[in-house]
Design a protein around this motif. Structure first.
Motif, PDB file in Angstrom:
ATOM      1  N   PRO A 266     -14.368   7.588   0.970  1.00 41.81           N
ATOM      2  CA  PRO A 266     -13.567   8.769   0.649  1.00 41.81           C
ATOM      3  C   PRO A 266     -12.409   8.912   1.624  1.00 41.81           C
ATOM      4  O   PRO A 266     -12.568   8.613   2.814  1.00 41.81           O
ATOM      5  N   HIS A 267     -11.313   9.359   1.066  1.00 45.52           N
ATOM      6  CA  HIS A 267     -10.133   9.590   1.911  1.00 45.52           C
ATOM      7  C   HIS A 267      -9.719   8.310   2.626  1.00 45.52           C
ATOM      8  O   HIS A 267      -9.573   8.274   3.835  1.00 45.52           O
ATOM      9  N   ALA A 268      -9.554   7.270   1.880  1.00 41.45           N
ATOM     10  CA  ALA A 268      -9.193   5.986   2.485  1.00 41.45           C
ATOM     11  C   ALA A 268      -7.854   6.058   3.194  1.00 41.45           C
ATOM     12  O   ALA A 268      -7.645   5.374   4.177  1.00 41.45           O
ATOM     13  N   GLY A 269      -6.950   6.879   2.711  1.00 39.72           N
ATOM     14  CA  GLY A 269      -5.746   7.148   3.493  1.00 39.72           C
ATOM     15  C   GLY A 269      -4.457   6.699   2.874  1.00 39.72           C
ATOM     16  O   GLY A 269      -3.440   7.354   3.021  1.00 39.72           O
ATOM     17  N   HIS A 270      -4.308   5.611   2.152  1.00 35.62           N
ATOM     18  CA  HIS A 270      -3.031   5.104   1.647  1.00 35.62           C
ATOM     19  C   HIS A 270      -2.681   5.739   0.309  1.00 35.62           C
ATOM     20  O   HIS A 270      -3.527   5.868  -0.566  1.00 35.62           O
ATOM     21  N   ILE A 271      -1.450   6.141   0.171  1.00 38.69           N
ATOM     22  CA  ILE A 271      -0.930   6.682  -1.078  1.00 38.69           C
ATOM     23  C   ILE A 271      -0.138   5.591  -1.772  1.00 38.69           C
ATOM     24  O   ILE A 271       0.797   5.023  -1.201  1.00 38.69           O
ATOM     25  N   THR A 272      -0.501   5.279  -2.962  1.00 35.88           N
ATOM     26  CA  THR A 272       0.138   4.184  -3.682  1.00 35.88           C
ATOM     27  C   THR A 272       1.486   4.636  -4.250  1.00 35.88           C
ATOM     28  O   THR A 272       1.571   5.689  -4.879  1.00 35.88           O
ATOM     29  N   ARG A 273       2.523   3.846  -4.016  1.00 34.33           N
ATOM     30  CA  ARG A 273       3.859   4.127  -4.538  1.00 34.33           C
ATOM     31  C   ARG A 273       4.386   2.893  -5.252  1.00 34.33           C
ATOM     32  O   ARG A 273       4.037   1.760  -4.934  1.00 34.33           O
ATOM     33  N   ALA A 274       5.285   3.126  -6.195  1.00 33.14           N
ATOM     34  CA  ALA A 274       5.924   2.001  -6.891  1.00 33.14           C
ATOM     35  C   ALA A 274       7.002   1.425  -5.989  1.00 33.14           C
ATOM     36  O   ALA A 274       7.879   2.146  -5.503  1.00 33.14           O
ATOM     37  N   VAL A 275       6.970   0.129  -5.738  1.00 33.92           N
ATOM     38  CA  VAL A 275       7.942  -0.543  -4.869  1.00 33.92           C
ATOM     39  C   VAL A 275       8.525  -1.735  -5.606  1.00 33.92           C
ATOM     40  O   VAL A 275       7.932  -2.235  -6.579  1.00 33.92           O
ATOM     41  N   PRO A 276       9.714  -2.227  -5.157  1.00 32.06           N
ATOM     42  CA  PRO A 276      10.306  -3.407  -5.810  1.00 32.06           C
ATOM     43  C   PRO A 276       9.418  -4.632  -5.643  1.00 32.06           C
ATOM     44  O   PRO A 276       8.471  -4.652  -4.867  1.00 32.06           O
ATOM     45  N   SER A 277       9.809  -5.626  -6.376  1.00 29.58           N
ATOM     46  CA  SER A 277       9.057  -6.877  -6.305  1.00 29.58           C
ATOM     47  C   SER A 277       9.212  -7.486  -4.925  1.00 29.58           C
ATOM     48  O   SER A 277      10.304  -7.517  -4.350  1.00 29.58           O
ATOM     49  N   PRO A 278       8.123  -7.998  -4.379  1.00 23.12           N
ATOM     50  CA  PRO A 278       8.190  -8.572  -3.023  1.00 23.12           C
ATOM     51  C   PRO A 278       8.859  -9.944  -3.040  1.00 23.12           C
ATOM     52  O   PRO A 278       8.869 -10.653  -4.040  1.00 23.12           O
ATOM     53  N   VAL A 279       9.461 -10.268  -1.894  1.00 23.57           N
ATOM     54  CA  VAL A 279      10.040 -11.602  -1.669  1.00 23.57           C
ATOM     55  C   VAL A 279       9.342 -12.152  -0.445  1.00 23.57           C
ATOM     56  O   VAL A 279       9.733 -11.878   0.701  1.00 23.57           O
ATOM     57  N   ASP A 280       8.296 -12.918  -0.684  1.00 23.07           N
ATOM     58  CA  ASP A 280       7.465 -13.377   0.429  1.00 23.07           C
ATOM     59  C   ASP A 280       8.091 -14.521   1.198  1.00 23.07           C
ATOM     60  O   ASP A 280       8.010 -14.585   2.426  1.00 23.07           O
ATOM     61  N   ASP A 281       8.732 -15.443   0.481  1.00 19.83           N
ATOM     62  CA  ASP A 281       9.246 -16.647   1.127  1.00 19.83           C
ATOM     63  C   ASP A 281      10.660 -16.415   1.642  1.00 19.83           C
ATOM     64  O   ASP A 281      11.436 -15.641   1.063  1.00 19.83           O
ATOM     65  N   PRO A 282      11.055 -17.090   2.694  1.00 15.72           N
ATOM     66  CA  PRO A 282      12.435 -17.002   3.188  1.00 15.72           C
ATOM     67  C   PRO A 282      13.403 -17.536   2.118  1.00 15.72           C
ATOM     68  O   PRO A 282      13.101 -18.483   1.393  1.00 15.72           O
ATOM     69  N   LEU A 283      14.571 -16.907   2.049  1.00 14.57           N
ATOM     70  CA  LEU A 283      15.571 -17.307   1.054  1.00 14.57           C
ATOM     71  C   LEU A 283      16.245 -18.601   1.463  1.00 14.57           C
ATOM     72  O   LEU A 283      16.465 -18.870   2.662  1.00 14.57           O
ATOM     73  N   ASP A 284      16.616 -19.406   0.451  1.00 11.26           N
ATOM     74  CA  ASP A 284      17.391 -20.615   0.728  1.00 11.26           C
ATOM     75  C   ASP A 284      18.841 -20.210   1.015  1.00 11.26           C
ATOM     76  O   ASP A 284      19.242 -19.055   0.804  1.00 11.26           O
ATOM     77  N   PRO A 285      19.689 -21.120   1.488  1.00 11.68           N
ATOM     78  CA  PRO A 285      21.061 -20.755   1.883  1.00 11.68           C
ATOM     79  C   PRO A 285      21.874 -20.140   0.743  1.00 11.68           C
ATOM     80  O   PRO A 285      22.617 -19.182   0.958  1.00 11.68           O
ATOM     81  N   GLN A 286      21.737 -20.676  -0.475  1.00 13.31           N
ATOM     82  CA  GLN A 286      22.536 -20.155  -1.579  1.00 13.31           C
ATOM     83  C   GLN A 286      22.178 -18.716  -1.909  1.00 13.31           C
ATOM     84  O   GLN A 286      23.057 -17.867  -2.119  1.00 13.31           O
ATOM     85  N   LYS A 287      20.899 -18.419  -1.953  1.00 20.21           N
ATOM     86  CA  LYS A 287      20.465 -17.060  -2.274  1.00 20.21           C
ATOM     87  C   LYS A 287      20.826 -16.092  -1.155  1.00 20.21           C
ATOM     88  O   LYS A 287      21.190 -14.935  -1.411  1.00 20.21           O
ATOM     89  N   LEU A 288      20.726 -16.586   0.090  1.00 20.98           N
ATOM     90  CA  LEU A 288      21.095 -15.725   1.207  1.00 20.98           C
ATOM     91  C   LEU A 288      22.591 -15.403   1.170  1.00 20.98           C
ATOM     92  O   LEU A 288      23.003 -14.244   1.380  1.00 20.98           O
ATOM     93  N   THR A 289      23.415 -16.392   0.848  1.00 17.74           N
ATOM     94  CA  THR A 289      24.860 -16.161   0.719  1.00 17.74           C
ATOM     95  C   THR A 289      25.155 -15.218  -0.434  1.00 17.74           C
ATOM     96  O   THR A 289      26.012 -14.325  -0.334  1.00 17.74           O
TER      97      THR A 289
END
Length: 994
Positions: A266-289
């Motif tokens: 009970p009362h675990a503590g976290h409130i769930t919210r809608a967030v954008p899609s995650p980007v887990d991996d580092p971006l390649d040079p083209q996407k970063l540019t």
């Protein structure tokens, strides 16, 4: 009851009432670890110390569960695979209470980390939120203040509540918290969260960055901007620094995986919210540019702050992001356009620029955009500081692309100069003088500078920019070229001729543009360019003179008219006939002398052999045009000074002066609205003839003007209600018809014979006996129509005398048409008067008919003799009656025969013509018709045209009178008059009146 007393106390204490002491006093008395841990997790307060006590106490109550789990795993059958997912799952399934305590422990650890972040955020953010001296000044001024630690505690809670309360901060989604601080531009808070909670925030780093307002300066949040790791060839990994040096057992991946399937407490503590899609991996040079490019475009689109967009890209470059150089150049050049280039006055007139719009522009359009609002004072500076860097960038890009173009920058610059208004071009030429250091000049090639100036000037349509044109010419280079073997005058003429042909409009193009002219001058060598500049110098001098006298011409007119004397003469006429110069009206002789001197200058040839604007005209042409213009201005006194003063600046033959005076006088005459030579243009026409010494031609024109003025005193109309105008009088081919119209329209004009004859002479018929005879015939006929037989007889006598004098002067053997025409008019007029039935003076009628017999052709003698014989018989019968009447009262006396009979018979005998026998009425009518038609066809006036009284009651005469009054046309009147004359002659010859 006592056992549940701590639990009841805990539930009865509110969150705001909790203190560290109360927590310890109540919860330490409870032995149930799960209950205490759950109670600590359930309570969220805004007091940092109270919240820390709750978290630490709850964490301590979960330690036993961790120890049991570890011990069980070590002693269990799967001890060899310690903490494997299967072992942990089995244990937590067997002991769900420990699983829940481990889950609570993970919550306490997370909240403790967040609490540390909250305190750190407050420590950094709080001084920025408060005024610089708010707290310190209070402490200094209040010696009775509270304890500093207590004050700090209160301020901490207050400051936290102003953004996110601690109670919410601990349970909110960490991504939402980071995005919230990013939107408030609390970048230290964002950096703290990204550093100490990187595992949770790294996949959502771009969502946090996108929450930063687009107007924010990237220098303020550069620590959180993505960087490029050259070694990895991708986006740099996050910087992670946990609040704890070591991770807890429950935070290991195996334990977290095992706890995932367990029931959350009970009362675990976290409130769930809608967030954008995650980007887990580092971006390649083209996407970063691409991200930096999108961020810059978003900044420009939403705020228009190019400096912020440029700074964002520059930070990306500094962070090693590849392929941002060209974007940085574009933004830098666009920023120059927005911030450095002149802008329109007023914010409402400012243009909206976007990166996409900038990239769509051609280089020439970019140059035009940079200088769109430049002025004559700023254009040279704007080119050096704004346009030149852009041109250097274009050169560098062409080099990088492997397509170098050495003419690209000069081509763009020259195109702008050719299209710029003359004042702007003048400023550019001023900044390109050959006397300046080469590095400071805009146009650095002297030959190109001369070609550009020639193209700009000869393509201009300006009529009043001569000072500007002259200033451009003064900036051009001067080459010291020695004369060669080629005739310089011929070379100049060839250059002018070819240039004139080039700038003349053709069927394919309406006008020659500056770019076209540059193509014309481009192949010319330096010798020809120098020659062209000499020609330009002469043309500019001529242009200034023409402009001074209000007859300006575009510069291209001078080469166009160099071989066209008609065009030169037309411009000279306009110059001389202007009523004033650009300095005012010309009223003095000095002004006109100045004009004459300038006209002579325009026909001079320069030392280089270049003719002026009037080079094809002679000095006589100039003098003639000048005198014509002076006379047309009405300044006759000044004209007399020019003509009669010795030596005169006007070298004109007498005949030319007379021609000019006559021509100008006729211009005034033709433009006059009134025929009165005492006023207006008619007076100017009259006075103009007195400027030069009297001559027959001038006198005749003066007489004609006087005649015109006299005609205006009579009722002569061109159409109903509109009097005859001067131009109509001059255009009248037969001016005798004017006298006829005067006699027809004025009742008593025929009574003033000499006045009418004077008018005849002034109309140009002086010395023309035939015209005089015709005029006298018209006067006689008009008097006859008015039944003023006395004046008709007197006028006829004068007409007869004139004809006799003319016959006497003519040789006997000659067949002069004038004599024949005068005699024809005279005998017809006499015949009409002599046979008129209302004319009762038989003696005079016999005399008139005798003159008709004397002047008529031989084939008409029989016709006239018949009338004369009838009149004579009537006279004899009258005399017999008179004698018979007198014989009854007096003694009878024999009646003597009349001498005229015997004399006329003798004359006819001398002519070998017998007396004409009496003819019947039918023959008489035919004879009269033939005679009348033949005679009246030669008269310039309308016979029987005037109305007269009908006192005699004769039907024939009444018919004539009525026809005149009713306005019959010429054909009807002629036919009617013919019938009347036939009947009259028939009556005279003894025909039946019925």
């Amino acid at each position: 009851m006592s056992a549940h007393q701590p639990h009841a106390r805990w539930q009865n204490v509110g969150d705001d009432e909790l203190t560290v002491h109360i927590i310890r006093d109540i919860l330490n008395a409870i032995d149930d670890d799960f209950w205490v841990a759950a109670a600590c997790a359930d309570r969220l307060v805004n007091d940092v110390d109270v919240q820390r006590e709750l978290l630490e106490l709850g964490l301590s109550r979960t330690s036993s569960a961790v120890d049991r789990a570890k011990t069980s795993l070590v002693q269990g059958p799967e001890s060899g695979t310690l903490c494997t997912k299967g072992a942990l799952n089995a244990y937590f399934e067997q002991v769900p209470g420990d699983a829940q305590l481990c889950q609570l422990r993970a919550i306490f650890l997370d909240r403790l980390d967040r609490l540390s972040s909250f305190v750190e955020i407050y420590r950094i953010v709080q001084p920025q939120s408060e005024g610089p001296d708010d707290i310190d000044s209070e402490w200094e001024d209040d010696p009775w203040g509270d304890d500093p630690d207590e004050t700090h505690k209160l301020n901490l809670s207050s400051a936290a509540n102003s953004h996110i309360p601690l109670s919410e901060f601990l349970v909110m989604d960490i991504v939402d918290v980071a995005r919230f601080f990013a939107s408030l531009e609390l970048y230290p808070a964002v950096f703290i969260l990204m550093t100490h909670h990187s595992s949770s925030l790294w996949p959502f780093r771009f969502a946090v960055l996108n929450s930063i307002p687009t107007h924010a300066l990237p220098s303020e949040y550069s620590e959180v901007l993505p960087a490029y790791d050259v070694g990895q060839g991708a986006e740099q990994a996050p910087r992670s620094h946990s609040w704890r040096s070591e991770s807890d057992w429950v935070e290991s991946e195996e334990v977290r995986a095992a706890l995932t399937g367990s029931q959350a407490p009970p009362h675990a503590g976290h409130i769930t919210r809608a967030v954008p899609s995650p980007v887990d991996d580092p971006l390649d040079p083209q996407k970063l540019t691409a991200w930096y490019a999108r961020r810059a475009d978003d900044v420009i689109t939403s705020t228009g702050m190019l400096d912020v967009a440029l700074a964002t890209v520059q930070h990306g470059v500094s962070l090693g992001v590849p392929d941002l150089d060209q974007l940085e150049e574009d933004l830098s050049l666009l920023a120059r356009l927005v911030y450095d280039a002149p802008q329109p006055s007023g914010s409402s007139n400012a243009e909206d620029w976007t990166l996409s719009r900038w990239k769509s522009l051609e280089p020439a359009q970019v140059v035009q955009a940079y200088l769109a609002y430049s002025t004559q004072e700023t254009v040279a500076r704007d080119i050096m500081q704004i346009v030149m860097p852009y041109l250097f960038v274009l050169d560098a890009r062409a080099e990088r692309a492997g397509q170098p173009d050495s003419d690209l920058t000069t081509h763009l610059l020259y195109d702008y100069v050719l299209s710029a208004p003359l004042p702007m071009a003048a400023a550019i030429f001023e900044a390109s003088k050959p006397t300046l250091p080469l590095s400071q000049r805009i146009i650095r090639n002297d030959e190109d500078m001369a070609r550009l100036a020639l193209a700009c000037l000869y393509s201009s349509d300006s009529l009043d920019a001569w000072p500007t044109m002259s200033s451009i010419f003064e900036c051009l280079p001067a080459w010291d070229i020695q004369p060669g073997a080629v005739d310089e005058a011929d070379e100049a003429d060839a250059t002018i001729a070819s240039l004139g042909a080039f700038v003349t409009p053709s069927t394919t193009s309406s006008r020659c543009s500056a770019a076209d002219l540059l193509l014309f001058f481009k192949p010319l060598p330096i010798v020809s360019l120098s020659r062209a500049l000499d020609i330009l110098d002469v043309h500019l001098m001529c242009g200034e003179i023409l402009s001074r006298w209000n007859v300006p011409a575009p510069l291209r007119w001078f080469p166009q008219s160099a071989g066209d004397v008609v065009e030169q003469r037309a411009r000279a006429n306009r110059m001389a006939r202007r009523t004033g110069s650009s300095h005012g009206e010309m009223k003095s002789k000095d002004d006109w002398e100045w004009l004459l001197d300038d006209m002579y200058k325009l026909r001079e040839t320069s030392k280089a052999g270049i003719k002026g604007a009037f080079g094809l005209m002679s000095e006589v042409d100039i003098s003639s045009i000048f005198l014509s213009g002076l006379l047309s201005s009405g300044l006759f006194d000044i004209a007399r000074e020019f003509l009669h003063k010795k030596p005169s600046k006007l070298s004109l033959p007498i005949s030319v002066v007379e021609d000019i005076c006559l021509s100008v006088s006729r211009e005034f005459y033709d433009n006059a609205s009134s025929t009165n030579f005492k006023i207006g243009d008619m007076k100017l026409a009259y006075d103009c003839l007195t400027v030069w010494q009297p001559s027959e031609r001038l006198s005749r024109e003066r007489d004609f003007i006087e005649a015109t003025s006299r005609i205006s005193s009579y009722n002569v109309y061109s159409r109903p209600g509109v009097k005859l105008s001067p131009i109509e009088i001059r255009l009248t081919k037969d001016r005798l018809s004017l006298i006829s119209r005067i006699l027809s329209g004025t009742a008593d004009a025929y009574k003033h014979t000499q006045v009418v004859l004077d008018l005849l002479y002034k109309l140009g018929y002086k010395g023309d006996v035939v015209a005089e005879v015709k005029t006298l015939a018209m006067l006689s006929d008009t008097a006859l129509q008015a039944e003023d037989f006395t004046r008709a007889y007197e006028t006829s006598q004068k007409m007869i005398e004139t004809v006799l004098r003319l016959r006497a002067k003519a040789p006997a053997s000659s067949d002069d048409p004038a004599v024949h025409e005068a005699c024809e008019v005279c005998w017809v007029a006499c015949y009409q008067l002599g046979r008129h039935p209302e004319f009762k003076d038989i003696e005079k009628k016999l005399v008139i008919l005798g003159r008709a017999l004397e002047l008529c052709p031989e084939d008409k003698l029989g016709d006239i003799l018949t009338s004369w014989h009838r009149l004579q018989r009537e006279d004899l019968d009258t005399r017999r009656e008179s004698i018979s009447s007198r014989s009854t009262t007096h003694q009878r006396r024999p009646v003597a025969s009349r001498k005229p009979v015997s004399s006329l018979q003798a004359k006819l005998t001398d002519l070998h013509l017998p007396m004409a026998p009496l003819i019947n009425a039918e023959d008489a009518a035919a004879l009269a018709g033939r005679a009348f038609n033949r005679v009246t066809s030669t008269l310039p006036f309308t016979v029987g045209g005037r109305a007269r009284s009908n006192a005699s009651g004769d039907d024939t005469r009444a018919g004539i009178s009525d026809g005149s009054r009713l306005g019959l046309n010429g054909e009807d009147v002629s036919a009617h008059a013919s019938r009347v004359l036939q009947r009259g002659i028939g009556w005279l010859l003894g025909a039946d009146e019925s």
